[in-house]
Write a protein that holds these residues in place. Structure first.
Motif, PDB file in Angstrom:
ATOM      1  N   PRO A   1       0.828  -1.211   0.054  1.00 19.41           N
ATOM      2  CA  PRO A   1       0.007  -0.138  -0.211  1.00 19.41           C
ATOM      3  C   PRO A   1       0.702   1.329   0.097  1.00 19.41           C
ATOM      4  O   PRO A   1       1.499   1.832   0.845  1.00 19.41           O
ATOM      5  N   LYS A   2       0.417   2.419  -1.156  1.00 19.41           N
ATOM      6  CA  LYS A   2       0.623   3.315  -1.185  1.00 19.41           C
ATOM      7  C   LYS A   2       1.783   4.143   0.308  1.00 19.41           C
ATOM      8  O   LYS A   2       2.133   4.986   1.169  1.00 19.41           O
ATOM      9  N   VAL A   3       0.712   4.536   0.959  1.00 16.45           N
ATOM     10  CA  VAL A   3      -0.255   4.938   2.301  1.00 16.45           C
ATOM     11  C   VAL A   3       1.073   4.396   3.352  1.00 16.45           C
ATOM     12  O   VAL A   3       1.792   5.440   3.925  1.00 16.45           O
ATOM     13  N   ALA A   4       1.413   3.037   3.169  1.00 17.22           N
ATOM     14  CA  ALA A   4       2.187   2.815   4.297  1.00 17.22           C
ATOM     15  C   ALA A   4       3.767   2.768   3.928  1.00 17.22           C
ATOM     16  O   ALA A   4       4.957   3.467   5.107  1.00 17.22           O
ATOM     17  N   VAL A   5       3.951   2.768   2.588  1.00 15.43           N
ATOM     18  CA  VAL A   5       5.459   3.373   1.902  1.00 15.43           C
ATOM     19  C   VAL A   5       5.451   5.046   2.416  1.00 15.43           C
ATOM     20  O   VAL A   5       6.400   5.205   3.004  1.00 15.43           O
ATOM     21  N   TRP A   6       4.256   5.596   1.596  1.00 15.31           N
ATOM     22  CA  TRP A   6       4.871   7.129   2.448  1.00 15.31           C
ATOM     23  C   TRP A   6       4.760   7.099   3.652  1.00 15.31           C
ATOM     24  O   TRP A   6       5.679   7.989   4.029  1.00 15.31           O
ATOM     25  N   LEU A   7       4.380   6.732   4.703  1.00 15.39           N
ATOM     26  CA  LEU A   7       4.223   6.570   6.150  1.00 15.39           C
ATOM     27  C   LEU A   7       5.955   5.953   6.549  1.00 15.39           C
ATOM     28  O   LEU A   7       6.446   7.587   7.365  1.00 15.39           O
ATOM     29  N   GLY A   8       6.352   4.882   5.472  1.00 21.01           N
ATOM     30  CA  GLY A   8       7.933   4.875   6.335  1.00 21.01           C
ATOM     31  C   GLY A   8       8.930   6.344   5.436  1.00 21.01           C
ATOM     32  O   GLY A   8       9.613   6.677   6.118  1.00 21.01           O
ATOM     33  N   LEU A   9       8.936   6.823   4.559  1.00 24.89           N
ATOM     34  CA  LEU A   9       8.854   8.178   3.851  1.00 24.89           C
ATOM     35  C   LEU A   9       9.590   9.162   5.119  1.00 24.89           C
ATOM     36  O   LEU A   9      10.702   9.850   5.182  1.00 24.89           O
ATOM     37  N   ILE A  10       8.392   9.106   5.477  1.00 25.61           N
ATOM     38  CA  ILE A  10       8.014  10.200   6.319  1.00 25.61           C
ATOM     39  C   ILE A  10       8.394  10.543   7.997  1.00 25.61           C
ATOM     40  O   ILE A  10       8.326  11.032   8.773  1.00 25.61           O
ATOM     41  N   SER A  11       9.183   8.920   8.004  1.00 24.14           N
ATOM     42  CA  SER A  11       8.997   8.269   9.996  1.00 24.14           C
ATOM     43  C   SER A  11      10.052   8.823  10.088  1.00 24.14           C
ATOM     44  O   SER A  11       9.602   8.753  11.436  1.00 24.14           O
ATOM     45  N   TYR A  12      11.060   9.121  10.013  1.00 24.75           N
ATOM     46  CA  TYR A  12      11.836   9.863  10.343  1.00 24.75           C
ATOM     47  C   TYR A  12      11.401  11.266  11.522  1.00 24.75           C
ATOM     48  O   TYR A  12      11.728  11.449  12.342  1.00 24.75           O
ATOM     49  N   SER A  13      11.114  12.589  10.695  1.00 24.70           N
ATOM     50  CA  SER A  13       9.899  13.449  10.754  1.00 24.70           C
ATOM     51  C   SER A  13       8.927  13.772  11.568  1.00 24.70           C
ATOM     52  O   SER A  13       9.084  13.522  12.709  1.00 24.70           O
TER      53      SER A  13
ATOM     54  N   ALA B   1      -8.880  13.299  15.503  1.00 22.26           N
ATOM     55  CA  ALA B   1      -7.936  13.509  14.577  1.00 22.26           C
ATOM     56  C   ALA B   1      -7.854  14.652  13.587  1.00 22.26           C
ATOM     57  O   ALA B   1      -6.765  14.743  12.711  1.00 22.26           O
ATOM     58  N   VAL B   2      -8.242  16.188  14.433  1.00 19.07           N
ATOM     59  CA  VAL B   2      -7.886  17.419  14.412  1.00 19.07           C
ATOM     60  C   VAL B   2      -5.820  17.121  15.210  1.00 19.07           C
ATOM     61  O   VAL B   2      -5.356  17.328  14.166  1.00 19.07           O
ATOM     62  N   ALA B   3      -5.461  16.352  15.633  1.00 15.09           N
ATOM     63  CA  ALA B   3      -3.880  16.419  16.558  1.00 15.09           C
ATOM     64  C   ALA B   3      -3.648  15.901  15.489  1.00 15.09           C
ATOM     65  O   ALA B   3      -2.184  15.736  15.024  1.00 15.09           O
ATOM     66  N   LEU B   4      -3.899  14.234  15.025  1.00  8.56           N
ATOM     67  CA  LEU B   4      -3.623  13.402  13.653  1.00  8.56           C
ATOM     68  C   LEU B   4      -2.996  14.151  12.661  1.00  8.56           C
ATOM     69  O   LEU B   4      -1.978  13.746  11.710  1.00  8.56           O
ATOM     70  N   VAL B   5      -4.395  14.792  11.990  1.00  8.41           N
ATOM     71  CA  VAL B   5      -3.763  15.676  10.544  1.00  8.41           C
ATOM     72  C   VAL B   5      -2.744  17.071  10.367  1.00  8.41           C
ATOM     73  O   VAL B   5      -2.070  16.405   9.637  1.00  8.41           O
ATOM     74  N   ALA B   6      -3.009  17.556  12.065  1.00  8.04           N
ATOM     75  CA  ALA B   6      -1.257  17.891  12.802  1.00  8.04           C
ATOM     76  C   ALA B   6      -0.460  17.090  12.487  1.00  8.04           C
ATOM     77  O   ALA B   6       1.051  17.910  11.595  1.00  8.04           O
ATOM     78  N   VAL B   7      -0.135  16.242  13.353  1.00 10.67           N
ATOM     79  CA  VAL B   7       1.252  15.989  12.911  1.00 10.67           C
ATOM     80  C   VAL B   7       1.654  15.570  11.572  1.00 10.67           C
ATOM     81  O   VAL B   7       2.534  15.637  11.234  1.00 10.67           O
ATOM     82  N   LEU B   8       1.153  14.549  11.169  1.00 11.36           N
ATOM     83  CA  LEU B   8       1.092  14.248   9.877  1.00 11.36           C
ATOM     84  C   LEU B   8       1.716  14.960   8.573  1.00 11.36           C
ATOM     85  O   LEU B   8       2.302  14.904   7.898  1.00 11.36           O
ATOM     86  N   ALA B   9       0.615  16.271   8.629  1.00 13.95           N
ATOM     87  CA  ALA B   9       0.979  17.484   8.432  1.00 13.95           C
ATOM     88  C   ALA B   9       2.684  18.050   7.877  1.00 13.95           C
ATOM     89  O   ALA B   9       3.605  18.752   7.292  1.00 13.95           O
ATOM     90  N   LEU B  10       2.469  18.174   9.270  1.00 14.75           N
ATOM     91  CA  LEU B  10       4.480  18.885   9.557  1.00 14.75           C
ATOM     92  C   LEU B  10       5.564  18.388   9.586  1.00 14.75           C
ATOM     93  O   LEU B  10       6.132  18.263   8.877  1.00 14.75           O
ATOM     94  N   SER B  11       5.032  16.833  10.171  1.00 14.76           N
ATOM     95  CA  SER B  11       5.408  15.812   9.126  1.00 14.76           C
ATOM     96  C   SER B  11       6.165  15.444   7.663  1.00 14.76           C
ATOM     97  O   SER B  11       7.070  15.893   7.609  1.00 14.76           O
ATOM     98  N   ALA B  12       4.737  15.332   7.234  1.00 20.38           N
ATOM     99  CA  ALA B  12       4.868  15.985   5.267  1.00 20.38           C
ATOM    100  C   ALA B  12       6.011  17.390   5.143  1.00 20.38           C
ATOM    101  O   ALA B  12       6.829  17.076   4.474  1.00 20.38           O
ATOM    102  N   LEU B  13       6.426  18.003   5.875  1.00 20.58           N
ATOM    103  CA  LEU B  13       6.335  19.177   5.413  1.00 20.58           C
ATOM    104  C   LEU B  13       7.836  19.106   5.791  1.00 20.58           C
ATOM    105  O   LEU B  13       8.768  19.868   5.268  1.00 20.58           O
ATOM    106  N   ALA B  14       7.796  18.661   7.390  1.00 19.31           N
ATOM    107  CA  ALA B  14       9.199  18.495   7.402  1.00 19.31           C
ATOM    108  C   ALA B  14      10.436  17.390   6.604  1.00 19.31           C
ATOM    109  O   ALA B  14      11.778  17.539   6.069  1.00 19.31           O
ATOM    110  N   TYR B  15       9.885  16.614   6.224  1.00 20.51           N
ATOM    111  CA  TYR B  15      10.555  15.647   5.374  1.00 20.51           C
ATOM    112  C   TYR B  15      10.869  16.187   3.853  1.00 20.51           C
ATOM    113  O   TYR B  15      12.228  16.139   3.079  1.00 20.51           O
TER     114      TYR B  15
END
Length: 417
Positions: A303-315, A347-361
């Motif tokens: 699944p692409k979502v699992a791979v994407w989460l792996g790419l940003i996992s350090y962030s 839900a809001v917290a998760l969206v914020a965490v994922l968005a900021l992690s993606a930006l950091a990556y």
């Protein structure tokens, strides 16, 4: 290296990162949904450490270039690490830095080396503790590689696992302590790595660094048995890599798992719920099964979502805990609120965490990794005439060259710790 070959490693990182986020969200955001039959945070760190153990020695062996390896590690880990430190310190007027962080130069020295937990110094961000064990592993593997002892992965895994049992019985806490450890280890770290990178007394310097790392691990870690067990798990990951290549059997991995399973004797007596026999063994078994399952699927598309989460996992690892603290500071204590409200805030917290992690990556990790690759290539050209360890496994790109090193967060019961 083909995309499917990389995908299983990224998927593992994504799974580990999500497990750690779950471990930190449930106590403060959704306490009624928390479970205790296994620990998601410990599960996540075991998955991450297995991945690091599997990939780090393989990466070093492929090129035989210690300088390029350390340049790559620096650009992989430090830029985001320093950025998160800067943000946490800048917002300390709002959410204070943890009490566990010394208010003196020893904190600076410990953060400079990432050897935080093995010199018993708290990280500015709670999530930084496991980086200590990644760094210890890098130092030990470098020393083993230069002294030609790196191929004894199964033996090393068993030795560290048996050592964890012994340490768990004999030393309930750090034997050595004090700010001087951070200063001394920083001095040795800087001088030693300078010698390693610039090939001045390289093998001797790497050996000193490896010995220092193991000594700190055993004598001055916050939880010595856990640190030694972590090294056992990482070398078990390396042993799996050697088994995959047909160079060794799997029995050392089984022995290591059994020894790690009985390790936390003192911790059980201290009442830590996550090392009770049922929880601890279940957590280990699930982590091993997850790694084995992903490895079995390594030739398939995931699944692409699992791979994407792996790419940003350090962030995700470094960013999520501070963000959760800030959300709690804004919303107040959620534990007594009604479930629909808790779910909405979660839900809001998760969206914020994922968005900021993606930006950091995207804006910190990715460009710094690219810069690191350029510097590493230049280093290889400059050192072409230098004596170096001959590369191994040329042409085998199944797991090599991938960016590794992500690790999850410490298991804590309170976001506000």
């Amino acid at each position: 290296m083909s995309a499917p070959r990389l995908a299983w490693l990224d998927a593992l990182r994504g799974i580990g990162a999500l497990a750690v986020v779950v471990e930190h969200i449930l106590p403060w955001f959704l306490p009624s949904l928390r479970f205790y039959w296994f620990n998601p945070g410990v599960y996540g760190i075991l998955v991450f450490f297995l991945v690091s153990g599997y990939i780090i020695p393989a990466s070093l062996e492929r090129h035989g270039d210690v300088r390029a390896f350390w340049i790559s590690r620096f650009f992989r880990l430090y830029p985001l690490y320093l950025a998160v430190i800067a943000v946490v310190l800048a917002l300390a007027w709002w959410v204070p830095v943890r009490e566990a962080v010394p208010r003196d130069g020893s904190a600076v020295a410990a953060h400079a080396t990432m050897l935080l937990d093995v010199v018993s110094v708290g990280g500015v961000a709670d999530t930084m503790w496991t980086l200590s064990y990644e760094m210890v592993f890098y130092l030990v593997v470098t020393a083993l590689f230069l002294t030609r002892g790196h191929r004894r992965s199964g033996t090393l895994a068993i030795v560290f696992a048996a050592g964890a049992v012994l340490v768990g019985l004999l030393t309930p806490g750090a034997v050595l302590g004090g700010g001087w450890l951070a200063y001394a280890s920083c001095a040795v770290f800087v001088v030693g790595l300078t010698c390693v990178v610039w090939d001045r007394f390289r093998t001797a310097a790497a050996t000193v660094l490896g010995v220092m790392a193991v000594t700190l691990l055993v004598l001055s870690s916050r939880v010595p048995w856990l640190g030694v067990a972590v090294l056992a798990v990482m070398f078990a990951g390396t042993a799996i890599y050697r088994w995959e290549r047909g160079e060794a059997g799997l029995w050392p991995v089984a022995v290591t798992a059994a020894l790690v399973g009985i390790t936390p004797v003192w911790a059980v007596m201290s009442g830590w719920w996550w090392v009770q026999a049922g929880v601890w063994v279940t957590t280990i078994a699930l982590a091993g099964a997850t790694f084995a399952g992903a490895m079995a699927l390594r030739g398939r598309r995931l699944p692409k979502v699992a791979v994407w989460l792996g790419l940003i996992s350090y962030s995700l690892y470094l960013v999520h805990h501070p963000v959760l603290k800030y959300v709690v500071e804004i919303t107040g204590d959620l534990r007594a609120r009604e479930l629909p409200y808790q779910l909405a805030v979660t839900a809001v917290a998760l969206v914020a965490v994922l968005a900021l992690s993606a930006l950091a990556y995207r804006y910190v990790e990715k460009p710094m990794q690219a810069l690191g690759r350029r510097v590493s290539r230049q280093s290889r050209l400059q050192s072409a005439g230098e004596a170096r360890v001959p590369p191994e496994h040329l042409g085998d790109d199944r797991v090599l060259g991938h960016e590794e090193g992500q690790v999850p967060d410490r298991v804590r019961d309170n976001v506000g710790d």
